[in-house]
Write an enzyme that holds these catalytic residues in place. Structure first.
Site, PDB file in Angstrom:
ATOM      1  N   ASP A 106      -8.494  -5.831  -5.772  1.00 35.91           N
ATOM      2  CA  ASP A 106      -8.121  -4.719  -4.905  1.00 35.91           C
ATOM      3  C   ASP A 106      -8.791  -3.445  -5.427  1.00 35.91           C
ATOM      4  OD1 ASP A 106      -6.962  -2.770  -3.341  1.00 35.91           O
ATOM      5  OD2 ASP A 106      -4.905  -3.474  -3.586  1.00 35.91           O
ATOM      6  N   SER A 132       0.828  -1.193   0.000  1.00 32.91           N
ATOM      7  CA  SER A 132       0.000   0.000   0.000  1.00 32.91           C
ATOM      8  C   SER A 132       0.871   1.255   0.000  1.00 32.91           C
ATOM      9  CB  SER A 132      -0.969  -0.046   1.187  1.00 32.91           C
ATOM     10  OG  SER A 132      -1.996   0.923   1.040  1.00 32.91           O
ATOM     11  N   HIS A 162      -6.862  -5.938  -0.756  1.00 34.29           N
ATOM     12  CA  HIS A 162      -5.693  -5.124  -0.419  1.00 34.29           C
ATOM     13  C   HIS A 162      -4.917  -5.821   0.705  1.00 34.29           C
ATOM     14  CE1 HIS A 162      -3.636  -1.327  -0.810  1.00 34.29           C
ATOM     15  NE2 HIS A 162      -3.756  -1.049   0.478  1.00 34.29           N
TER      16      HIS A 162
END
Length: 810
Positions: free
Chosen positions: A497, A377, A528
């Site tokens: 995602d 991320s 994610h």
């Protein structure tokens, strides 16, 4: 279960013997053994380090079955030969597989094939002594039922404990091309330094100092130089979650008409920084001893795994975080500068100090100047940003679920679009959440006015009024600098995602396709998430092979052994496929026409007709969907739906064979709307009753030790859910005033048809025979776009409406 191992390095027999000697499974004692059964007993004796007497080892062999009628101890004590079937009956049990449940003692090789475990070469039904050594070598590399290699499993039970403080052991220790856990994690050196970055983001007249937390092996104190895994995490020093929540923007607002413009690409290019940088602090004294330590870092389990294997790990939160200088900027060049400052220090090219007083400089004298970046991320995003600078010392990045262009995170097609699950979040909210200098009242008091001004500038620059691409977003577009990448890349992303959407990794993959760097891509079926503790794929081994090659310069064939692209199958559980490319320019494309409620082949004449829908919902229904996005999504796609008049749905004929979508679907159509404002959203859908993989992995209630008596991770796996009638494959959005591109605002006259071409998020998806492909066209996306519940009537001209689908070539 199915096992996929991509990181077993094929090893010549002579080298395998040398490596078995290196890890003490072969020595002068068992080299003298002449029968396969004696040698296998000795191997098993060594494989139970927790049992220190012959009697206990014998008992363990009695607990294993060699044949349907004879246990392991009795068989090996009564026979000289070791049949291949006996070897694998014992091996499967040692790998954690259960007799009868997982395999049949009468035919273990069938189970080896079904589970996809490697079988060693043999010339007859019995292993010779030489063949047995090779079989044991391969077994050590083979994954257990619980997702570790057998050697890693033995490690957690203390196999390498005698190696930790043995001066005769070469460190790092390499087996099958991968570093082994021969470093004592109870004696890690923990220290803090403050790296001087070449910037002054808080404008206090001094260069920003950045706190870095270091964990390194004890052996570095006596001269061992080690590679470094560096994770840049803005969350590492704490977050301001409540402040961020209070800043969330209202998304229940109308889409407003914008004044048309004729902006060009040149008009939205980011302007270079012109603020002078203060001179570096003078260095009047230096030391190799840090003066600050820490108790527990906010760690990443993959880094923990490598700490036991002789890699140092560094965590830094960057500008504007607790104990560092500067302000948060959410992804701009200033944040990239602060990210690579740590790399430059690790590579010997920048100064750090032992304290914020900056009176003593301290070099990274223990670093071998080979650095990798890790993280998911925002963490992976900063790794991508660093790579695009070409900074010296950065050998590779392992970038997971990372942003490559912040516009593609918070915007889509001229629209303000939230990351999935976070409606109302934007660049300013994220800046506020990560500005952890607020956590120290005294520090915040000194910087508060400056921070509030900077935060207001971020809010203004992100421009939630239009959603168009501008100089603010251009400054946060790493793809512009992809040509500068010199580090090798291991990219990981989820095909489901909808936080960091797949376009981010796809655009980066396409940007680096022809660069002279090694690049690998892994696409999974999750959201994610991290994938470093999954049962069905040897991800940790892949990373070990990769980093051992990249940072320790071991010739283990990682660049050629690992496939270019690994993609998890969306139909078969625990199944991963290797490919040469993803979204290849050479993929064949099939075009379908849109007819009322149908997707038809282009051999059918297009219809001179229009279909319409209205986006405005009854107030009660609208309010319900704003509080229950999952319910809206079900109603959007279901056959019997209260949204029938508020969407258009088109379905293909029932598929007669499986097909694999691979790349970016494209929709072309002509659209009119009854007001000078509008948006369209699209979802591509797999219709058909089926048990599908969940997009969130299931914990398997197994804890995996990352070394010996060290930190743990939780084993996980994607499992099938209950039968569902559909699965959303991919989606996309477009502001009708951004028909030309994302920065030019076009005039939109009511009730006039305009041509629109929309590229959906990239995908890789297996459609099964018996299913139908669906396309749903709608406007407000309750999970992502603004939702003003406006009286907007949309009409689609079917004469010029097509869907282009890229497929894998058969």
């Amino acid at each position: 279960m199915r096992n996929q191992q991509f990181a077993i390095r094929p090893t010549a027999p002579a080298q395998a013997l040398d490596e078995l000697h290196t890890i003490h499974f072969l020595d002068n004692t068992n080299q003298a053994l002449t029968t396969p059964s004696q040698l296998l007993w000795d191997f098993y004796d060594r494989s139970w380090p927790e049992f220190t007497t012959d009697q206990r080892v014998t008992q363990q062999l009695h607990n294993l079955m060699a044949t349907p009628d004879t246990d392991g101890a009795d068989f090996l004590s009564q026979h000289d030969d070791v049949p291949v079937t006996v070897f694998y009956n014992l091996a499967l049990q040692r790998l954690g597989f259960a007799v009868d449940d997982d395999f049949d003692l009468a035919d273990p090789l069938a189970a080896m094939a079904k589970i996809q475990l490697p079988v060693s070469d043999h010339q007859s039904t019995n292993f010779t002594v030489a063949e047995l050594k090779q079989a044991w070598y391969l077994l050590l590399t083979t994954h257990t039922k619980n997702g570790q290699s057998f050697l890693d499993h033995l490690t957690t039970h203390g196999y390498f404990a005698p190696f930790l403080h043995d001066a005769t052991v070469t460190k790092p220790l390499i087996f099958n091309g991968k570093a082994q856990a021969v470093f004592d994690t109870t004696q890690l050196i923990r220290e803090v330094v403050y790296v001087e970055s070449p910037q002054d983001t808080d404008h206090d007249g001094q260069r920003d100092l950045l706190k870095a937390e270091i964990l390194r092996p004890a052996e570095t104190a006596t001269g061992l130089k080690v590679p470094v895994l560096y994770t840049a995490s803005p969350y590492n020093q704490g977050t301001n979650d409540e402040a961020g929540d209070q800043m969330m923007h209202d998304v229940n607002v109308p889409l407003t008409p914008q004044e048309p413009n004729q902006l060009t690409r040149e008009d939205v290019l980011a302007e270079p920084a012109t603020t002078p940088i203060p001179a570096p602090r003078p260095v009047t004294a230096s030391t190799t001893t840090a003066t600050e330590s820490f108790a527990r870092e906010s760690s990443y389990t993959l880094n923990d795994y490598f700490l036991a294997r002789g890699f140092a790990v560094v965590y830094a939160a960057g500008i504007g975080t607790l104990d560092s200088d500067g302000v948060r900027t959410t992804g701009d060049p200033e944040e990239t500068t602060s990210t690579i400052a740590i790399i430059e220090w690790l590579a010997g090219n920048r100064t750090a100090f032992t304290s914020r007083e900056a009176t003593q400089a301290i070099p990274a004298w223990w670093s071998n100047h080979a650095i990798a970046m890790t993280g998911r991320s925002y963490l992976g995003t900063l790794a991508t940003a660093a790579a695009t600078t070409g900074v010296a010392g950065l050998k590779t990045v392992i970038s997971e679920a990372a942003i490559s262009n912040w516009y593609d995170y918070y915007r889509d097609g001229g629209l303000v679009v939230a990351p999935g699950g976070f409606p109302g979040e934007d660049a300013d909210v994220l800046a506020e959440e990560t500005f952890s200098r607020q956590l120290q009242a005294g520090d915040y008091h000194r910087i508060q006015a400056k921070w509030q001004a900077d935060l207001a500038a971020i809010t203004s620059g992100q421009d939630r009024t239009t959603g168009s691409y501008n100089r603010f977003w251009d400054a946060r577009n790493y793809l512009k600098n992809a040509k500068n990448i010199k580090a090798d890349l291991l990219l990981v992303h989820g095909l489901n995602d909808w936080n960091v959407k797949p376009r981010n990794v796809n655009n980066l993959w396409n940007a680096v396709r022809d660069l002279p760097v090694a690049k690998k891509l892994i696409l999974h079926q999750g959201q994610h998430i991290y994938i470093n503790a999954f049962r069905s794929i040897d991800y940790t081994d892949i990373v070990n092979l990769w980093l051992t090659h990249e940072l320790l310069d071991v010739d283990n064939q990682a660049e050629t052994l690992l496939p270019n692209v690994i993609i998890q199958d969306n139909v078969q559980p625990e199944t991963w496929h290797s490919y040469a490319d993803w979204d290849a320019p050479t993929n064949p494309v099939t075009t379908l026409n849109l007819h009322p409620e149908e997707l038809v082949a282009t051999t059918t004449a297009p219809l001179k007709a229009a279909v319409s829908f209205n986006d405005q919902l009854p107030e009660a229904q609208y309010q319900a969907y704003t509080h229950d996005v999952a319910s809206w999504q079900r109603d959007l796609l279901n056959d019997d739906s209260p949204l029938k008049g508020h969407r258009l749905r088109f379905k293909s004929a029932v598929l007669t064979k499986d097909q694999v979508l691979d790349g970016k679907p494209v929709i072309t159509l002509e659209v009119a709307v009854n007001q000078p404002v509008g948006l369209l959203s699209f979802q591509l859908v797999d219709y058909g009753e089926a048990k599908r993989l969940g997009v969130s992995p299931t914990p398997l209630r197994v804890s995996l030790d990352e070394g010996f008596h060290w930190r743990e991770d939780s084993l996980r796996e994607f499992q099938t859910t209950k039968t569902t009638p559909w699965k959303m494959i991919t989606k996309g959005h477009r502001n009708l005033q951004n028909r030309t591109n994302t920065y030019q605002i076009d005039e939109l006259k009511p009730n006039q048809f305009y041509r629109l071409r929309v590229t959906l998020q990239p995908t890789h998806y297996r459609l099964l025979a018996g299913h139908q492909l669906g396309l749903v066209i709608y406007a407000t996306d309750f999970g992502m776009t603004v939702r003003g519940n406006q009286d907007l009537q949309y009409s689609i001209n079917l004469e010029h409406a097509t869907l282009e689908l890229p497929y894998l070539a058969e």
